[in-house]
Design a protein around this motif. Structure first.
Motif, PDB file in Angstrom:
ATOM      1  N   PRO A  24       0.861  -1.196   0.000  1.00 47.99           N
ATOM      2  CA  PRO A  24       0.000   0.000   0.000  1.00 47.99           C
ATOM      3  C   PRO A  24       0.892   1.239   0.000  1.00 47.99           C
ATOM      4  CG  PRO A  24       0.030  -1.015   2.173  1.00 47.99           C
ATOM      5  CD  PRO A  24       0.854  -1.886   1.282  1.00 47.99           C
ATOM      6  N   MET A  25       0.490   2.278  -0.719  1.00 46.64           N
ATOM      7  CA  MET A  25       1.349   3.443  -0.885  1.00 46.64           C
ATOM      8  C   MET A  25       0.724   4.756  -0.422  1.00 46.64           C
ATOM      9  SD  MET A  25       3.164   2.305  -4.370  1.00 46.64           S
ATOM     10  CE  MET A  25       4.624   3.234  -3.999  1.00 46.64           C
ATOM     11  N   GLY A  26      -0.536   4.715  -0.037  1.00 50.85           N
ATOM     12  CA  GLY A  26      -1.159   5.931   0.473  1.00 50.85           C
ATOM     13  C   GLY A  26      -2.260   6.480  -0.411  1.00 50.85           C
ATOM     14  N   VAL A  27      -2.877   7.515   0.077  1.00 49.49           N
ATOM     15  CA  VAL A  27      -4.015   8.145  -0.602  1.00 49.49           C
ATOM     16  C   VAL A  27      -3.527   8.938  -1.810  1.00 49.49           C
ATOM     17  CG1 VAL A  27      -5.868   9.846  -0.351  1.00 49.49           C
ATOM     18  CG2 VAL A  27      -5.355   8.273   1.518  1.00 49.49           C
ATOM     19  N   VAL A  28      -4.273   8.803  -2.899  1.00 44.96           N
ATOM     20  CA  VAL A  28      -4.023   9.596  -4.099  1.00 44.96           C
ATOM     21  C   VAL A  28      -5.308  10.305  -4.489  1.00 44.96           C
ATOM     22  CG1 VAL A  28      -2.099   8.277  -5.035  1.00 44.96           C
ATOM     23  CG2 VAL A  28      -4.421   7.546  -5.540  1.00 44.96           C
ATOM     24  N   ARG A  29      -5.157  11.417  -5.198  1.00 45.97           N
ATOM     25  CA  ARG A  29      -6.341  12.177  -5.579  1.00 45.97           C
ATOM     26  C   ARG A  29      -6.104  12.917  -6.871  1.00 45.97           C
ATOM     27  NH1 ARG A  29      -2.652  14.227  -3.396  1.00 45.97           N
ATOM     28  NH2 ARG A  29      -2.177  16.362  -2.895  1.00 45.97           N
ATOM     29  N   GLY A  30      -7.197  13.247  -7.499  1.00 45.74           N
ATOM     30  CA  GLY A  30      -7.208  14.119  -8.665  1.00 45.74           C
ATOM     31  C   GLY A  30      -8.345  15.092  -8.475  1.00 45.74           C
ATOM     32  N   ILE A  31      -8.059  16.370  -8.595  1.00 43.64           N
ATOM     33  CA  ILE A  31      -9.078  17.396  -8.351  1.00 43.64           C
ATOM     34  C   ILE A  31      -9.169  18.304  -9.575  1.00 43.64           C
ATOM     35  CG2 ILE A  31      -9.748  19.361  -6.915  1.00 43.64           C
ATOM     36  CD1 ILE A  31      -7.986  18.125  -4.693  1.00 43.64           C
ATOM     37  N   THR A  32     -10.388  18.593  -9.981  1.00 44.03           N
ATOM     38  CA  THR A  32     -10.620  19.599 -11.007  1.00 44.03           C
ATOM     39  C   THR A  32     -11.759  20.490 -10.530  1.00 44.03           C
ATOM     40  OG1 THR A  32     -10.984  19.986 -13.376  1.00 44.03           O
ATOM     41  CG2 THR A  32     -12.246  18.201 -12.364  1.00 44.03           C
ATOM     42  N   VAL A  33     -11.710  21.744 -10.908  1.00 42.37           N
ATOM     43  CA  VAL A  33     -12.761  22.700 -10.543  1.00 42.37           C
ATOM     44  C   VAL A  33     -13.329  23.255 -11.838  1.00 42.37           C
ATOM     45  CG1 VAL A  33     -13.306  24.841  -9.322  1.00 42.37           C
ATOM     46  CG2 VAL A  33     -11.613  23.262  -8.370  1.00 42.37           C
ATOM     47  N   ARG A  34     -14.621  23.159 -11.977  1.00 35.96           N
ATOM     48  CA  ARG A  34     -15.301  23.571 -13.206  1.00 35.96           C
ATOM     49  C   ARG A  34     -16.397  24.585 -12.907  1.00 35.96           C
ATOM     50  NH1 ARG A  34     -13.120  21.856 -18.042  1.00 35.96           N
ATOM     51  NH2 ARG A  34     -11.862  20.055 -17.539  1.00 35.96           N
ATOM     52  N   SER A  35     -16.632  25.446 -13.901  1.00 39.09           N
ATOM     53  CA  SER A  35     -17.761  26.367 -13.802  1.00 39.09           C
ATOM     54  C   SER A  35     -18.610  26.221 -15.054  1.00 39.09           C
ATOM     55  CB  SER A  35     -17.275  27.818 -13.677  1.00 39.09           C
ATOM     56  OG  SER A  35     -16.641  28.225 -14.875  1.00 39.09           O
ATOM     57  N   ARG A  36     -19.839  26.566 -14.909  1.00 41.90           N
ATOM     58  CA  ARG A  36     -20.753  26.555 -16.046  1.00 41.90           C
ATOM     59  C   ARG A  36     -20.638  27.906 -16.748  1.00 41.90           C
ATOM     60  NH1 ARG A  36     -24.310  24.765 -11.587  1.00 41.90           N
ATOM     61  NH2 ARG A  36     -24.952  26.920 -11.578  1.00 41.90           N
ATOM     62  N   SER A  37     -20.561  27.874 -18.065  1.00 45.01           N
ATOM     63  CA  SER A  37     -20.490  29.127 -18.820  1.00 45.01           C
ATOM     64  C   SER A  37     -21.889  29.714 -18.982  1.00 45.01           C
ATOM     65  CB  SER A  37     -19.873  28.882 -20.196  1.00 45.01           C
ATOM     66  OG  SER A  37     -20.773  28.142 -21.004  1.00 45.01           O
ATOM     67  N   ILE A  38     -21.960  30.968 -19.310  1.00 45.45           N
ATOM     68  CA  ILE A  38     -23.248  31.628 -19.552  1.00 45.45           C
ATOM     69  C   ILE A  38     -23.954  30.956 -20.733  1.00 45.45           C
ATOM     70  CG2 ILE A  38     -24.323  33.777 -20.342  1.00 45.45           C
ATOM     71  CD1 ILE A  38     -22.170  35.259 -18.692  1.00 45.45           C
ATOM     72  N   VAL A  39     -23.195  30.641 -21.779  1.00 41.62           N
ATOM     73  CA  VAL A  39     -23.777  29.975 -22.953  1.00 41.62           C
ATOM     74  C   VAL A  39     -24.290  28.589 -22.562  1.00 41.62           C
ATOM     75  CG1 VAL A  39     -23.269  29.042 -25.252  1.00 41.62           C
ATOM     76  CG2 VAL A  39     -22.327  31.259 -24.560  1.00 41.62           C
ATOM     77  N   GLY A  40     -23.484  27.852 -21.756  1.00 39.60           N
ATOM     78  CA  GLY A  40     -23.911  26.530 -21.304  1.00 39.60           C
ATOM     79  C   GLY A  40     -25.157  26.604 -20.447  1.00 39.60           C
ATOM     80  N   ASN A  41     -25.221  27.591 -19.567  1.00 32.87           N
ATOM     81  CA  ASN A  41     -26.406  27.755 -18.719  1.00 32.87           C
ATOM     82  C   ASN A  41     -27.641  28.071 -19.559  1.00 32.87           C
ATOM     83  OD1 ASN A  41     -25.311  27.212 -16.204  1.00 32.87           O
ATOM     84  ND2 ASN A  41     -24.731  29.326 -15.841  1.00 32.87           N
TER      85      ASN A  41
END
Length: 114
Positions: A24-41
């Protein structure tokens, strides 16, 4: 450069059938932060009038989860792991219209054999 972790060696359980965990080698993670665009909304608002699947948001969620997953695999490979067990996703709204997507698990080294 670290070897890649194959998606086939990622499990939501604490083991991988046909393999045994040797380190076992420990906790790993991947994080991304996204926003919705005005056009997408705007497009999503129009889709809500019709009902059913809001494909604009579905695509955004799939892209965010895929990116977080890939980042987690890179983190695991950088630690020297060749697999990830106990993998999970989490999402939190960090501001209005801004969402964090997190993929995480335990990096491990596995070898064939049960």
């Amino acid at each position: 450069m670290a070897a890649a972790v194959a998606a086939a060696l990622v499990s939501t359980t604490n083991d991988i059938p046909g393999y045994r965990i040797v380190r076992p080698m420990g906790v790993v993670r991947g994080i991304t932060v996204r926003s919705r665009s005005i056009v997408g909304n705007l497009g999503a608002a129009l889709q809500t009038l019709v009902g059913g699947n809001i494909t604009i948001y579905t695509e955004l969620c799939e892209k965010a989860r895929g990116e977080a997953f890939d980042l987690m695999l890179r983190h695991a490979a950088a630690m020297g792991a060749n697999a990830v067990v106990g993998m999970r996703y989490d999402a939190n709204e960090v501001a209005e219209g801004v969402t964090e997507v997190l993929a995480y698990g335990t990096a491990v080294q596995v070898e064939p054999g049960a």
